[in-house]
Design an enzyme around this catalytic site. Structure first.
Site, PDB file in Angstrom:
ATOM      1  N   ASP A  58       5.101   9.183   3.678  1.00 18.94           N
ATOM      2  CA  ASP A  58       3.838   9.699   3.130  1.00 18.94           C
ATOM      3  C   ASP A  58       3.903  11.209   2.889  1.00 18.94           C
ATOM      4  OD1 ASP A  58       1.696   7.963   2.540  1.00 18.94           O
ATOM      5  OD2 ASP A  58       1.316   7.578   4.667  1.00 18.94           O
ATOM      6  N   GLN A 105      -1.492   3.843   8.009  1.00 17.59           N
ATOM      7  CA  GLN A 105      -2.594   3.912   7.047  1.00 17.59           C
ATOM      8  C   GLN A 105      -3.753   4.714   7.646  1.00 17.59           C
ATOM      9  OE1 GLN A 105      -2.367   2.867   3.916  1.00 17.59           O
ATOM     10  NE2 GLN A 105      -4.461   3.432   3.394  1.00 17.59           N
ATOM     11  N   LYS A 143       0.580  -2.001  -1.108  1.00 19.60           N
ATOM     12  CA  LYS A 143       1.872  -1.415  -0.714  1.00 19.60           C
ATOM     13  C   LYS A 143       2.865  -2.519  -0.396  1.00 19.60           C
ATOM     14  CE  LYS A 143      -0.412   2.797   0.729  1.00 19.60           C
ATOM     15  NZ  LYS A 143      -0.946   3.664   1.782  1.00 19.60           N
TER      16      LYS A 143
HETATM   17  N1  GUN Z   1      -5.313   6.423   3.132  1.00 18.67           N
HETATM   18  C1  GUN Z   1      -5.683   6.703   1.854  1.00 18.67           C
HETATM   19  N2  GUN Z   1      -4.611   7.079   1.135  1.00 18.67           N
HETATM   20  C2  GUN Z   1      -3.551   7.051   1.977  1.00 18.67           C
HETATM   21  C3  GUN Z   1      -2.160   7.332   1.800  1.00 18.67           C
HETATM   22  O1  GUN Z   1      -1.671   7.709   0.736  1.00 18.67           O
HETATM   23  N3  GUN Z   1      -1.398   7.166   2.910  1.00 18.67           N
HETATM   24  C4  GUN Z   1      -1.903   6.777   4.098  1.00 18.67           C
HETATM   25  N4  GUN Z   1      -1.067   6.657   5.124  1.00 18.67           N
HETATM   26  N5  GUN Z   1      -3.178   6.505   4.297  1.00 18.67           N
HETATM   27  C5  GUN Z   1      -3.997   6.647   3.225  1.00 18.67           C
END
Ligand code: GUN
Length: 280
Positions: free
Chosen positions: A119, A96, A52
């Site tokens: 998200d 996350q 990211k």
């Molecule tokens: N953990 C696994 N996939 C994701 C995601 O798309 N966003 C977040 N915040 N955590 C994750």
């Protein structure tokens, strides 16, 4: 022979569009900024968070990284989120997941301001999606809609079958396909006669979590098959929820794993960050 839906190419296209947008915003004096919070050091999360940050750097989005120790108290995390909510220079906030067991994930996510919930996991974002109001949409299903649209695959009036009902993929996927005027069926582990349902699908989205579960016997000839799964096989190679070798000869279009849905998730996260910045 199915047409290959190239998620790597389409996600690159989206990232390049966003890069141009971010440059234009910079010229107007606005720098888009995403705060990324990771609690603990789950190795998979570290990889995701790294990807990211890399995408942010490519597009020109400023990323603020908060790496908190596993023992962080829930209140401390909530305080950090509130501070970022109040900071006008921060446009998106991403926590996350998974969080350590001593934290209440729902409470943490719902502390993020919906205006910064890139998200699309906040209860308000999910509610807005289900009643057709503006809000951020979960990145993987939003990415799948982009894959379909940019491959000129019509959704309106089509039989769409989603396998899986998770909050992050299956449920928002079904809402988005409905918003595009698809006829949507959601299947799950208790669905009876799964094959009978999936064989009706013009568009089949597999988000099951079982390697190579969907073979040709589940698929109508000419169908579009979208594979959300990603699994490491014993030989070290990646595979999806779809048995690609079995399904590809009869499908009309299909996403590969890797290089299908996967790269779209980050592209749509970047898209949501830019949107958050534009709206602010
Ligand atoms: N953990 C696994 N996939 C994701 C995601 O798309 N966003 C977040 N915040 N955590 C994750």
């Amino acid at each position: 022979m199915a047409t290959l839906i190239d998620g790597k190419r389409i996600s690159q296209e989206i990232k390049d569009e966003l890069k141009a947008k971010v440059e234009a915003l910079k010229e107007q004096g606005k720098e888009i900024c995403l705060a990324v919070i990771q609690v603990g050091n789950d190795p998979a999360s570290t990889v995701y968070v790294g990807n990211k940050k890399k995408a942010c750097a490519y597009i020109g989005i400023k990323s603020l990284a908060y790496e908190l120790p596993e023992e962080t108290k829930e209140d401390e995390l909530l305080e950090l989120i509130k501070k970022l909510n109040d900071d006008d220079s921060v446009h998106g906030i991403l926590v996350q997941l998974p969080l350590p067991k001593h934290m209440d994930e729902d409470k943490v996510i719902d502390t993020i301001s919906p205006a910064k919930d890139v998200d699309g996991f906040h209860v308000q974002s999910v509610g807005a999606l289900s009643i057709g109001r503006p809000g951020f949409v979960s990145c993987t299903p939003a990415g799948i809609i982009q894959l379909l649209k940019r491959s000129n695959i019509e959704i309106e009036g089509k039989e769409c079958v989603v396998i899986g009902r998770s909050n992050i993929v299956g449920k928002p996927m079904s809402m988005l396909l409905l918003r595009e005027n698809g006829t949507v069926t959601v299947c799950h582990s208790r669905t009876k006669n799964l094959k009978e349902v999936t064989k009706r699908a013009d568009i089949l989205v597999a988000a099951i979590g079982k390697p190579k579960f969907i073979d040709a016997s589940y698929v109508k000839e000419g169908a579009t098959v979208i594979d959300v799964g990603i699994h490491r096989q014993e030989n070290g190679k990646l595979c999806g929820d779809v048995d690609f070798e079995s399904v590809e000869p009869i499908a009309g279009a299909i996403t590969p794993v890797p290089g299908g849905v996967g790269p779209m998730t980050i592209a749509m996260l970047m898209n949501n960050c830019v949107e958050a910045g534009e709206r602010a």
